[in-house]
Write a protein that holds these residues in place. Structure first.
Motif, short mmCIF file in Angstrom:
data_model
loop_
_atom_site.label_atom_id
_atom_site.label_comp_id
_atom_site.label_asym_id
_atom_site.label_seq_id
_atom_site.Cartn_x
_atom_site.Cartn_y
_atom_site.Cartn_z
N ILE A 125 0.86 -1.19 0.00
CA ILE A 125 0.00 0.00 0.00
C ILE A 125 0.89 1.23 0.00
O ILE A 125 1.83 1.34 0.78
N TYR A 126 0.57 2.15 -0.90
CA TYR A 126 1.31 3.41 -0.97
C TYR A 126 0.38 4.53 -0.53
O TYR A 126 -0.63 4.81 -1.17
N GLY A 127 0.70 5.16 0.60
CA GLY A 127 -0.02 6.35 1.05
C GLY A 127 0.96 7.50 0.96
O GLY A 127 1.45 7.85 -0.11
N THR A 128 1.23 8.12 2.11
CA THR A 128 2.31 9.12 2.13
C THR A 128 3.65 8.42 1.95
O THR A 128 4.59 8.99 1.40
N ASN A 129 3.74 7.19 2.42
CA ASN A 129 4.93 6.36 2.23
C ASN A 129 4.49 4.93 1.90
O ASN A 129 3.33 4.55 2.06
N LYS A 130 5.44 4.16 1.45
CA LYS A 130 5.15 2.76 1.15
C LYS A 130 4.93 2.00 2.44
O LYS A 130 5.71 2.10 3.38
N VAL A 131 3.85 1.21 2.48
CA VAL A 131 3.55 0.37 3.64
C VAL A 131 3.63 -1.07 3.19
O VAL A 131 2.82 -1.52 2.38
N SER A 132 4.63 -1.79 3.73
CA SER A 132 4.82 -3.18 3.34
C SER A 132 4.04 -4.09 4.25
O SER A 132 3.85 -3.82 5.45
N VAL A 167 0.31 0.55 11.46
CA VAL A 167 0.48 1.51 10.37
C VAL A 167 -0.49 2.69 10.46
O VAL A 167 -0.34 3.68 9.73
N LEU A 168 -1.49 2.61 11.32
CA LEU A 168 -2.47 3.68 11.45
C LEU A 168 -2.04 4.68 12.52
O LEU A 168 -1.42 4.32 13.52
#
Length: 303
Positions: A125-132, A167-168
């Protein structure tokens, strides 16, 4: 004794007489008159002779008629073919011809190809940064296609679950469940399949700490381009697709598969390759990009 003497005397008298006429020289009428022959026998004999004559005449007439028929048939065969008559005959019998063709060719023109793909796709998931992803489940992707002549209907179904640790911003883990289903119409031209697909993308966000689920659904079309090349026992499949809608900036897919034909009739193929599906969209709060990529293993058959 007296009769013998009288008959002998009569015979000697006849031979001695100048008026004696041999029986062979008598006419038919005289022979009948003197009762030397039976009139009925004569008539029958004459009738038989006449019958034989009539029968011979009939035979000659039949032979002549047969000869005339052969001559007429030769003349008919020597005439030029009437193309208009042939066309009309074909029109009258076209339904019978179409029935025979449809019965014999339908099985050749129609085929079914089911496939099962085991995916090792990684969800990012890519938001402000990549989330693996921390934990995810690999899925089996079923696929089936129906082909009639150059027309192909195809469908595939992808489910993916992923777990992301802390991640939240509210200090919670995140779990996502994705369903991405596609229905294709493709037209086959040589070794290429060109067409369009209807996509339905369902996404559930689960805030683990608070057990809250947020859902999002997107429907969009994609343009499809797929290729296949074969050489003896080997087969290569590759393709790309691209689409968008009012919420999706872009969505694309590309893949490549190298397959080996397990059977001589090419009905069963085992292949391995790489696939990437990426979708960039905006929800009510932020923009996100989901990317599913990784190796795949596929088993397919054609009937």
């Amino acid at each position: 004794m007296k009769k013998i003497i009288i008959i002998s005397s009569l015979v000697l008298y006849l031979f001695a007489s100048d008026d004696y006429v041999p029986l062979s020289n008598l006419s038919q009428e005289k022979k009948v008159e003197y009762n030397f022959i039976n009139k009925k026998t004569e008539i029958n004999t004459a009738g038989n002779n006449e019958y034989e004559k009539i029968e011979n005449i009939n035979k000659n007439d039949n032979i002549q008629t047969f000869k005339d028929e052969i001559i007429e048939e030769k003349q008919e065969l020597s005439k030029p073919i009437n193309n208009e008559f042939v066309k009309e005959y074909k029109k009258d019998n076209i339904l019978k011809d179409e029935k025979k063709v449809s019965q014999s060719n339908f099985s050749k023109d129609f085929s079914i190809t089911p496939k099962l793909t085991y995916s090792f796709l990684k969800t990012d998931i890519y938001g402000t940064n990549k989330v693996s992803v921390v934990d995810e489940t690999n899925e089996v992707i079923p696929e089936i296609s129906f082909k009639y002549k150059n027309h192909i209907l195809k469908a595939d179904f992808m489910d993916s679950k992923a777990y992301f640790n802390n991640v939240l911003l509210i200090g919670s883990d995140l779990e996502t469940t994705t369903k991405w289903n596609k229905l294709y119409y493709l037209y086959n031209f040589k070794n290429a399949n060109l067409g369009i697909a209807y996509n339905k993308f369902d996404l559930d966000w689960k805030v683990v700490k608070y057990n809250v689920v947020l859902s999002n659904t997107e429907e969009f079309p994609t343009l499809e381009f797929h290729m296949k090349n074969e050489d003896d026992k080997l087969q290569v499949e590759y393709g790309v697709s691209y689409g968008k809608n009012h919420n999706i900036d872009y969505v694309y897919e590309y893949y490549v598969n190298l397959g080996y034909k397990l059977l001589n009739n090419d009905a069963l193929i085992l292949s391995a390759g790489y696939k990437n599906r990426t979708l960039d969209f905006e929800d009510d709060i932020n923009g996100y990009k989901f990317q599913y990529k990784g190796p795949i293993l596929t088993l397919g058959a054609t009937f």
